[in-house]
Design a protein around this motif. Sequence first.
Motif, short mmCIF file in Angstrom:
data_model
loop_
_atom_site.label_atom_id
_atom_site.label_comp_id
_atom_site.label_asym_id
_atom_site.label_seq_id
_atom_site.Cartn_x
_atom_site.Cartn_y
_atom_site.Cartn_z
N ALA A 1 0.83 -1.20 0.00
CA ALA A 1 0.00 0.00 0.00
C ALA A 1 0.86 1.25 0.00
O ALA A 1 0.56 2.24 -0.69
N GLY A 2 1.97 1.20 0.78
CA GLY A 2 2.89 2.34 0.77
C GLY A 2 3.51 2.55 -0.59
O GLY A 2 3.66 3.69 -1.06
N ALA A 3 3.87 1.43 -1.25
CA ALA A 3 4.42 1.54 -2.60
C ALA A 3 3.38 2.11 -3.56
O ALA A 3 3.71 2.90 -4.46
N ALA A 4 2.11 1.72 -3.37
CA ALA A 4 1.04 2.25 -4.22
C ALA A 4 0.90 3.76 -4.04
O ALA A 4 0.72 4.50 -5.01
N VAL A 5 0.99 4.23 -2.77
CA VAL A 5 0.92 5.67 -2.52
C VAL A 5 2.09 6.38 -3.19
O VAL A 5 1.93 7.45 -3.81
N MET A 6 3.29 5.77 -3.08
CA MET A 6 4.46 6.36 -3.72
C MET A 6 4.28 6.41 -5.25
O MET A 6 4.60 7.40 -5.90
N TYR A 7 3.75 5.32 -5.81
CA TYR A 7 3.54 5.27 -7.26
C TYR A 7 2.56 6.35 -7.70
O TYR A 7 2.80 7.06 -8.69
N VAL A 8 1.45 6.50 -6.96
CA VAL A 8 0.46 7.51 -7.33
C VAL A 8 1.05 8.90 -7.24
O VAL A 8 0.79 9.78 -8.09
N ALA A 9 1.92 9.15 -6.22
CA ALA A 9 2.54 10.46 -6.09
C ALA A 9 3.46 10.76 -7.27
O ALA A 9 3.41 11.85 -7.86
N VAL A 10 4.29 9.77 -7.64
CA VAL A 10 5.20 9.97 -8.78
C VAL A 10 4.40 10.12 -10.08
O VAL A 10 4.69 10.97 -10.92
N ALA A 11 3.35 9.29 -10.24
CA ALA A 11 2.52 9.36 -11.45
C ALA A 11 1.81 10.70 -11.55
O ALA A 11 1.65 11.25 -12.66
N SER A 12 1.40 11.26 -10.41
CA SER A 12 0.74 12.56 -10.43
C SER A 12 1.70 13.65 -10.85
O SER A 12 1.34 14.57 -11.60
N LEU A 13 2.96 13.55 -10.37
CA LEU A 13 3.96 14.53 -10.79
C LEU A 13 4.21 14.45 -12.30
O LEU A 13 4.46 15.46 -12.94
N ARG A 14 4.12 13.23 -12.83
CA ARG A 14 4.34 13.04 -14.27
C ARG A 14 3.04 13.16 -15.07
O ARG A 14 3.02 12.93 -16.27
N ARG A 15 1.94 13.49 -14.39
CA ARG A 15 0.62 13.73 -15.01
C ARG A 15 0.12 12.52 -15.80
O ARG A 15 -0.51 12.66 -16.84
N LEU A 16 0.37 11.32 -15.29
CA LEU A 16 -0.09 10.12 -15.98
C LEU A 16 -1.60 9.94 -15.88
O LEU A 16 -2.21 9.29 -16.74
N TYR A 17 -2.20 10.49 -14.84
CA TYR A 17 -3.65 10.32 -14.65
C TYR A 17 -4.46 11.48 -15.25
O TYR A 17 -5.68 11.48 -15.17
N SER A 18 -3.77 12.43 -15.86
CA SER A 18 -4.49 13.61 -16.39
C SER A 18 -4.68 13.53 -17.90
O SER A 18 -5.00 14.52 -18.54
N GLY A 19 -4.47 12.34 -18.47
CA GLY A 19 -4.66 12.18 -19.90
C GLY A 19 -3.52 12.74 -20.73
O GLY A 19 -3.72 13.17 -21.87
N ARG A 20 -2.31 12.72 -20.15
CA ARG A 20 -1.16 13.25 -20.87
C ARG A 20 -0.87 12.44 -22.13
O ARG A 20 -0.45 12.99 -23.15
N HIS A 21 -1.06 11.12 -22.04
CA HIS A 21 -0.81 10.24 -23.18
C HIS A 21 -2.10 9.50 -23.52
O HIS A 21 -2.90 9.19 -22.63
N PRO A 22 -2.31 9.18 -24.80
CA PRO A 22 -3.49 8.39 -25.18
C PRO A 22 -3.50 7.04 -24.45
O PRO A 22 -2.46 6.40 -24.28
N LEU A 23 -4.68 6.63 -24.05
CA LEU A 23 -4.82 5.39 -23.29
C LEU A 23 -4.35 4.20 -24.12
O LEU A 23 -4.79 3.99 -25.25
#
Length: 628
Positions: free
Chosen positions: A64-86
């Motif tokens: 779960a801690g790794a998941a939180v870390m992953y989400v934080a890094v992914a948010s910095l890289r804007r992976l969840y904001s539609g930066r790249h086509p799915l």
Amino acid sequence: MPQDTASTERTQQRARRARARLRTAGFLATDTIAWVGGFIAAVWSRYEFQLPPGQLSRSAIIGAGAAVMYVAVASLRRLYSGRHPLGSLQEVQGVAGTTITTAAIVLLGLLPSAERPVPASTPLVGGALALLFMLGARVTYRHRRDLAMRPDVRSSTPVLLFGMGDAGQGLLRAMLSDPRGRYLPVGALDDDQDKRDLRVGGVRVLGGRRDIATAVERTGASTVIFSVANADAMLIREIREATLQTGAAFKVLPPVRDLVDHRITVTAVRDVQISDLLGRRQVVGDLPMSATSLTGRRILVTGAGGSIGSELCRQVMKADPGELMMLDRDESALHSLQMSLSGRAMLDGPELILADLRDDEGIRRIIQERRPEIIFHAAALKHLTLLERHPGEAVKTNVWGTLSVLDACQDVAKFVNISTDKAADPISVLGYSKRITERLTAHAASRFPGTFLSVRFGNVLSSRGSVVTAFQRQIEAGKPLTVTHPEVTRYLMTVQEAVHLVLQAAGIGRDGEALVLDMGEPVRILDLARQMAEQASSSVPIVYTGLRPGEKLHEDLLGTGEVDTRPFHPLVSHVTVPPLDPMEVSGLDPYAEPAEVVEQLALLAAQPFAPVADGPLDVRLSSLSIER
């Protein structure tokens, strides 16, 4: 009504945002489960499926801690904001890079600890499993979405695509991404053995050209779409014939050069045209042309309402000229031209000029007042047989009309006279008059500071006076196709090719020259008639009428004594044109007996260069204008 539209758009936008938020929440939950599950699976396999007491909970907490870390890094890289086509390669790279970063951070956090809550291999193995789970979820989502985007099988036409190159695959993907599309690909064909059993979007390559009948029967396709980019006419004819024998319809994807911005779309698919079936390749794609030479310039097109003139205007408009002036004596043609260019035809803009070349003073005033920098002279009478009967009209329009324009061109930077291959060793009134205009243009080149040249090409497909247009009207009227002679040939080119050459001439042509396009092999008109008859819905006979006065059995591109030199491009010939003093045409009498007028024109077209009288050209031209 506008309020309802705006309300509907706002509702749709809210719905799209809600779907995007739901999708993001779903992937957040999926990624969290992937990390927790990946760490548990890694630890479980590390202890050979027999976990020590408390190890399961510790693995879940670290995961779960790794998941939180992953989400934080992914948010910095804007992976969840539609930066790249799915599901795209860019997203895969982003997810993989973020997973490696997260696993490295967790591993570095575990290494200094003497009593690790999980084995040191857990971040590596668990991260790899989490990556596999996350990518699997995205692929599954993308696959389900792609299936939902396919055309409805109940309302779409099942089609086979022939040609799985870049154009064919682009068309296939465009079809599969349009839920309201009219075509549903059910198979593909390609002669390339390396593409056998290739699958694109789930659509399989079923064979080559010899398998058309089998593929149509196997898939139930009712249409075959030819999607080979820039194919030769022989291949198109062969695939079309094989398709029609199966009872299926035949469509084509136009050459990439004909597509707007070279984008492949479903709307580009069209019925086969006679230009697709001609036994010659189009060469305009091989001719470099810089539109910047027209950008910001004041440009005048005479005969703007005709087939060549209107296409010239359309292509010039793409170059963003400073001002485009369109001159014609046919008000209906100007109306149609303005409608095609702007979608409106109020006839109230200064860009439209209603004038007649025969009005010498009027043409002079227009050019002096509007001050064009570049003139494309497309206005002329062009019907060969009619001019044979009325040669005086060729004198007044083609010869004197061109002279009226040249008379006012002292300050023009470039003048391009549009001629014809019938001006090479002419035997007709049309050929004589156009050869004279070439020579008058060459004379202006020797006297004025600008660049004055001519462009010579063959018959233009689908122009108002072309043989193709005549055949089409005969078919529509249920009449036989009339061919003058079974062996008669003509050089044929599309209007796009002709205009491209005209614009090319403005860039590379030199003073006093005539530019001639290498148009490949001439086309036998009988073959053309047969091809069009085969496309007709009913049987169409072909009858021979005999060559008419002024017609050649075979046209020439170069006249006797003209030297074929190609200094700038291997497909464009530059020939020198002997000048003709305008005073020489002052003796023409358009009202004399037709035979006498023809004889006078023939002498002027063929006579060698005569010495130029002393005195400024504009003075002598003015005196000629008064005389005529």
